[in-house]
Design an enzyme around this catalytic site. Structure first.
Site, PDB file in Angstrom:
ATOM      1  N   ARG A 186       0.835  -1.196   0.000  1.00  0.00           N
ATOM      2  CA  ARG A 186       0.000   0.000   0.000  1.00  0.00           C
ATOM      3  C   ARG A 186       0.872   1.249   0.000  1.00  0.00           C
ATOM      4  O   ARG A 186       1.786   1.391   0.814  1.00  0.00           O
ATOM      5  CB  ARG A 186      -0.929   0.033   1.205  1.00  0.00           C
ATOM      6  CG  ARG A 186      -1.753   1.332   1.212  1.00  0.00           C
ATOM      7  CD  ARG A 186      -2.791   1.408   2.274  1.00  0.00           C
ATOM      8  NE  ARG A 186      -3.503   2.667   2.187  1.00  0.00           N
ATOM      9  CZ  ARG A 186      -4.490   3.051   2.987  1.00  0.00           C
ATOM     10  NH1 ARG A 186      -4.907   2.240   3.946  1.00  0.00           N
ATOM     11  NH2 ARG A 186      -5.081   4.211   2.833  1.00  0.00           N
ATOM     12  N   ARG A 208      -6.332   1.801  -3.032  1.00  0.00           N
ATOM     13  CA  ARG A 208      -5.371   1.147  -2.141  1.00  0.00           C
ATOM     14  C   ARG A 208      -5.388  -0.358  -2.373  1.00  0.00           C
ATOM     15  O   ARG A 208      -6.444  -0.946  -2.658  1.00  0.00           O
ATOM     16  CB  ARG A 208      -5.699   1.455  -0.679  1.00  0.00           C
ATOM     17  CG  ARG A 208      -7.024   0.909  -0.207  1.00  0.00           C
ATOM     18  CD  ARG A 208      -7.683   1.793   0.814  1.00  0.00           C
ATOM     19  NE  ARG A 208      -8.340   2.928   0.204  1.00  0.00           N
ATOM     20  CZ  ARG A 208      -9.201   3.731   0.850  1.00  0.00           C
ATOM     21  NH1 ARG A 208      -9.471   3.519   2.114  1.00  0.00           N
ATOM     22  NH2 ARG A 208      -9.762   4.746   0.241  1.00  0.00           N
ATOM     23  N   ASP A 258      -6.492  -1.994   2.945  1.00  0.00           N
ATOM     24  CA  ASP A 258      -6.823  -0.996   3.968  1.00  0.00           C
ATOM     25  C   ASP A 258      -7.279  -1.740   5.211  1.00  0.00           C
ATOM     26  O   ASP A 258      -8.228  -2.537   5.146  1.00  0.00           O
ATOM     27  CB  ASP A 258      -7.936  -0.075   3.449  1.00  0.00           C
ATOM     28  CG  ASP A 258      -8.155   1.128   4.356  1.00  0.00           C
ATOM     29  OD1 ASP A 258      -7.275   1.418   5.183  1.00  0.00           O
ATOM     30  OD2 ASP A 258      -9.214   1.778   4.236  1.00  0.00           O
ATOM     31  N   ASP A 313      -8.437  -1.036   9.099  1.00  0.00           N
ATOM     32  CA  ASP A 313      -8.852  -0.024  10.076  1.00  0.00           C
ATOM     33  C   ASP A 313      -9.397  -0.684  11.332  1.00  0.00           C
ATOM     34  O   ASP A 313     -10.211  -1.621  11.248  1.00  0.00           O
ATOM     35  CB  ASP A 313      -9.950   0.884   9.496  1.00  0.00           C
ATOM     36  CG  ASP A 313      -9.401   1.874   8.484  1.00  0.00           C
ATOM     37  OD1 ASP A 313      -8.236   2.278   8.623  1.00  0.00           O
ATOM     38  OD2 ASP A 313     -10.138   2.226   7.546  1.00  0.00           O
TER      39      ASP A 313
END
Length: 671
Positions: A280, A289, A292, A294
């Protein structure tokens, strides 16, 4: 909504009127302090829904909750008449209620939770609706009761009708009872084991819109497992349109639940390291991307730092986060105080997406999926995807190749003179007629079939798999191995098969689930009880066939994920003909749509096998082995019903004829 609250004499109390979906609701509540042991008092509230509308079902239903009050001392004489309150006065007017009682507002809250759930979705199956509503009621009760515990819920159906013509079912159940022990056992499946001291649980969002997106997500999960971030459970994967910055490729999104000893900031740093490891490069905010990761939630903590905010501040506005969250923890809440809606309710409140989220199940393995050191090269990444919630999806054909001498359908090909090369014309026919998967089996699982050793089964199937994979012309044809033996599954996948099809969902070989997890392949999990020798004696489903299959398959799914199988690698099979009577097989076909939306099973694709089975022969008058070839027309009707009910794969012997049936059924129902 008009609500009347009354005491045990049912004297009415009128409250201000409002309208909710044009549904008139009346609540009747009373408390009974009946016979009790020591400090336990039984209390009952009867919540009467005079007219409950949940398209396409409309019904009148009474909901009764029973609970226990736990106190150190109980001042009421339980032999006296139940303590009554004039509900037209404030709750503290009259005798003080026993500790643990619900006040009138709490009754409203429990009732409102059930009604909101029922009205928020279009329920096509009453049994499934009631099953899920029972859990909603228990959860709502627990939130409103400090010292009590709900122990029993009863739904009494006073009247029901179905909007669609022809769907009236006089045999429908009129009373459903769930005790708390059963409910806890069912919904405990959604919760992993108790945490070890020093460990923490978090929910991590997964996303990718560059390269091979599903492969990238699987690689990220593998990296987490290798770096002190144990992946406990995963959601389905969903293709989603980009949000905020829309001029970029669509995403594949999901969520995983993890366990770790890392602190929130340490976890963030570790996830950022994995992102960089997987290539990334952040160029613009909310831009494209490769991966990802999170942190959405971490235990029940609230973190507010410049680099990290927990809960993630945008969860409630993002369907691509809430929907996969609901695959794992639908009834969880944000840790902030005064949070009234669980994730499922928040998802229901979102406006409809312009482009619906599409669940995706890959049928081929990727480089990251083959974690075994002995695994052969992964499948090419361009294999087909199952899209179980796409209304216009294609129904895929799975053709059956029985390399057995004792197949129930009289099509077994294993004879002393059998040679794998003899199937080459069959393989060419499969490609010509657009068959997606060839299901290869070496052991019969018909009722009362004798078990086969692993080595004997391998001797039947492995040469054929190797032959097929030695010819590049047949590469477009996916292969599944129909086995419940882990060693057979491993050998066949390593020889070039793509999918494991296990009628027992891991129940007949304790090594099957970890083996499939290690191989990283897609896994078809069948519903079955006992063994082929005993299953015909295990056809009792006290709570109904749909409840039984839903709860038992839900347990199998949780066990598979606990072993490391990703949810997006799971396909379910209702097990037509396995531990079911002929009437039950027909009911499963009739109500397959209800199974697809049962709690814990939403979003998963289904494989249905009805071809030439005994119940088809019984219905059509084609019983006995000599009539197997005459079951094609009955099979056609059952296959068509499977497509109407939502099947993503149909497993068939007569792929030419059933291919035409599926095309017609798709034209009618897949629009």
């Amino acid at each position: 909504m008009t609500i009347g609250l009354c005491n045990s004499t049912f004297s009415s109390l009128k409250t201000p009127k409002s309208r909710v979906n044009s549904t008139l609701i009346q609540v009747r509540a009373f408390r009974e302090l009946g016979s009790a042991v020591s400090t336990k008092a039984v209390s009952t509230y009867d919540l009467r829904i005079a007219q409950l509308s949940a398209s396409p079902i409309q019904c009148k239903m009474t909901i009764k909750l029973t609970w226990l009050i736990f106190t150190e001392s109980h001042e009421h004489d339980l032999k006296k008449h139940p303590n009554e309150h004039d509900c037209s006065h404030k709750i503290n007017a009259g005798p003080e209620p026993a500790s643990g009682n619900l006040d009138i507002q709490s009754i409203h809250d429990v009732h409102r939770a059930v009604v909101s759930f029922v009205e928020s979705k279009a329920h096509s199956d009453l049994d499934v609706m009631v099953l899920e509503a029972s859990h909603v009621a228990f959860e709502a009760f627990d939130r409103n009761m400090q010292e009590g515990r709900a122990t029993r819920i009863e739904f009494k159906l006073d009247e029901a009708r179905f909007d669609k013509a022809g769907e009236n079912r006089p045999e429908i159940k009129t009373r459903y009872v769930f005790d708390r022990t059963w409910s806890d056992r069912f919904h405990k499946l959604q919760k992993p084991a108790v945490l070890e001291p020093g460990n923490h649980r978090a929910l991590v969002a997964l996303g990718s819109n560059l390269g091979d997106r599903i492969d990238m997500i699987e690689r990220a999960c593998t990296e987490m497992d290798l770096r002190d971030i144990k992946v406990l459970r995963t959601s389905s994967l969903y293709e989603t349109e980009p949000m905020y910055k829309t001029d970029q490729p669509s995403f594949v999104n999901g969520v995983c639940q993890i366990e770790t000893t890392l602190s929130p900031m340490e976890l963030l740093d570790r996830l950022k390291f994995i992102e960089e490891l997987l290539g990334r490069v952040k160029t613009i905010e909310n831009g494209p991307r490769t991966i990802d990761l999170d942190i959405l939630l971490y235990d029940d903590r609230i973190v507010d730092r410049e680099r990290l905010q927990i809960p993630h501040p945008r969860i409630s506005e993002r369907e691509f986060v809430l929907r996969p969250l609901c695959d794992i923890v639908p009834h969880a809440f944000f840790p902030q105080p005064n949070t009234l809606l669980d994730f499922s309710a928040q998802l229901d409140r979102l406006p409809p997406s312009t482009t619906p989220l599409i669940a995706q199940t890959p049928l081929t393995r990727f480089a990251s999926s083959a974690t075994s050191s002995n695994s052969s090269n992964p499948d090419p990444p361009s294999g087909p995807l199952l899209t179980s919630n796409l209304p216009s999806r294609k129904t895929h054909l799975m053709a059956i190749l029985n390399l057995t001498p004792d197949s129930f359908s009289s099509d077994g090909m294993h004879t002393p003179t059998f040679s794998p090369t003899s199937i080459l014309p069959t393989l060419q026919s499969l490609l010509t007629h657009h068959v997606t998967i060839l299901d290869i089996g070496g052991e019969s699982t018909r009722p009362h079939a004798s078990p086969l050793s692993d080595s004997d089964e391998l001797a039947r199937v492995l040469p054929t798999i190797k032959l097929i994979r030695s010819n590049p012309d047949f590469n477009p044809l996916l292969l599944s191995i129909d086995t419940y033996h882990a060693s057979v599954a491993r050998a066949c996948i390593e020889a070039g098969a793509n999918i494991v099809n296990d009628v027992s969902a891991g129940q007949l070989d304790k090594d099957m689930l970890p083996t499939v997890a290690d191989l990283g392949c897609t896994y078809i999990m069948g519903h079955m009880r006992g063994t082929p020798q005993t299953m015909n004696k295990q056809t009792s489903y006290p709570s109904g066939i749909i409840f039984g299959i839903a709860s038992e398959l839900n347990q199998r799914v949780q066990e598979a994920m606990a072993a490391g199988i990703r949810r997006w690698r799971i396909v379910l099979d209702p097990g037509i003909g396995f531990a079911k009577t002929g009437a039950q097989n027909l009911e499963v076909l009739r109500r397959l749509g209800g199974l697809r939306v049962a709690e814990g099973l939403q979003g998963l694709p289904w494989c249905v096998g009805v071809s030439r089975k005994g119940f088809v022969g019984s219905v059509t008058g084609c019983e006995g082995k000599e009539m197997m070839g005459e079951r094609v027309w009955g099979t056609a009707g059952a296959v068509s019903a499977s497509v109407m009910g939502g099947a993503d794969l149909v497993r068939v012997h007569d792929w030419v004829e059933m291919g035409r049936v599926v095309k017609m059924a798709d034209a009618v129902w897949r629009v």
